[in-house]
Design an enzyme around this catalytic site. Sequence first.
Site, mmCIF file in Angstrom:
data_model
loop_
_atom_site.group_PDB
_atom_site.id
_atom_site.type_symbol
_atom_site.label_atom_id
_atom_site.label_comp_id
_atom_site.label_asym_id
_atom_site.label_seq_id
_atom_site.Cartn_x
_atom_site.Cartn_y
_atom_site.Cartn_z
ATOM 1 N N ARG A 1 98.221 -75.899 -48.947
ATOM 2 C CA ARG A 1 98.543 -74.968 -47.868
ATOM 3 C C ARG A 1 97.246 -74.557 -47.166
ATOM 4 N NH1 ARG A 1 103.047 -76.668 -48.502
ATOM 5 N NH2 ARG A 1 104.732 -75.628 -49.641
ATOM 6 N N GLU B 1 98.669 -63.094 -40.189
ATOM 7 C CA GLU B 1 98.506 -62.033 -39.193
ATOM 8 C C GLU B 1 99.781 -61.216 -39.040
ATOM 9 O OE1 GLU B 1 97.153 -61.540 -34.534
ATOM 10 O OE2 GLU B 1 98.539 -63.142 -35.070
ATOM 11 N N GLU C 1 86.009 -60.018 -21.705
ATOM 12 C CA GLU C 1 87.456 -59.908 -21.491
ATOM 13 C C GLU C 1 87.725 -59.713 -20.009
ATOM 14 O OE1 GLU C 1 90.879 -57.787 -24.151
ATOM 15 O OE2 GLU C 1 89.236 -56.513 -23.476
ATOM 16 N N GLU D 1 92.128 -51.752 -22.061
ATOM 17 C CA GLU D 1 92.680 -52.822 -21.235
ATOM 18 C C GLU D 1 93.383 -52.324 -19.974
ATOM 19 O OE1 GLU D 1 95.021 -55.590 -23.449
ATOM 20 O OE2 GLU D 1 93.333 -56.219 -24.712
ATOM 21 N N GLY E 1 104.463 -69.327 -41.004
ATOM 22 C CA GLY E 1 104.342 -70.639 -41.631
ATOM 23 C C GLY E 1 102.916 -71.000 -42.025
ATOM 24 N N GLU F 1 83.131 -56.971 -22.632
ATOM 25 C CA GLU F 1 82.341 -57.706 -21.635
ATOM 26 C C GLU F 1 82.788 -59.159 -21.485
ATOM 27 O OE1 GLU F 1 78.612 -58.891 -24.597
ATOM 28 O OE2 GLU F 1 78.302 -57.496 -22.929
#
Length: 215
Positions: A72, A154, A175, A131, A150, A173
């Site tokens: 895995r 996260e 982004e 943002e 799978g 900076e």
Amino acid sequence: MENTDTENLEVPEQAEIDEQEEYVPALVLGDDDERDPGLHERILSEDRAWSGKIFNVDTLQVELPNGHTSRRDIVRHHGAAAIVALTESGKIALVRQYRTALDRVTVELPAGKLDPGEDPEECARRELHEETGFIAHRMRYLTTIASSAGFCDELIHIYMATQLEFDQACPDEDEFLNVDLVPLSELIDAVLDGKIQDAKTVVGALACDAIAHRL
């Protein structure tokens, strides 16, 4: 007497319906069903195959329920928080940004990765402000999703932000993004039409819509 399509139908008695429903299993969450232990894989070894800026990759050797072994490759990620920011006029704040993996601009909920040990709600507040420029005076937890169970561990924690006050956006900076305010109904239509494919945005939008209908 006039013949009808329903004349020969047998309508079950209420007692029969109740008896059938007794055999319909209720939802049992993972690892809570008595059969689940028989599905587990036993980890035999785990090695760090690759280390990156945002995530790492571990290679595991596991023993399957039938006694065989398999490999895995697991992506290790600290997790993230996403925000459904709802204005007083019923609009959702969305960010537009280029995603290299897809080679196109996507329309998504504002979101960002957790720092190690960081509280998800604090992350959500920070990312929303950075943002979009919005400060949320009320934050409500909606749900948590496994982005791709799978191969990746996260977890994305999704919050609803209301009572918004606009300050000033201050993205990282590296982004680059634009912000749209979209009516919730239009976002739901885009999700149901398959035009929005980002998982956290799909789930967050539908959760927000479900809450709106219940209220």
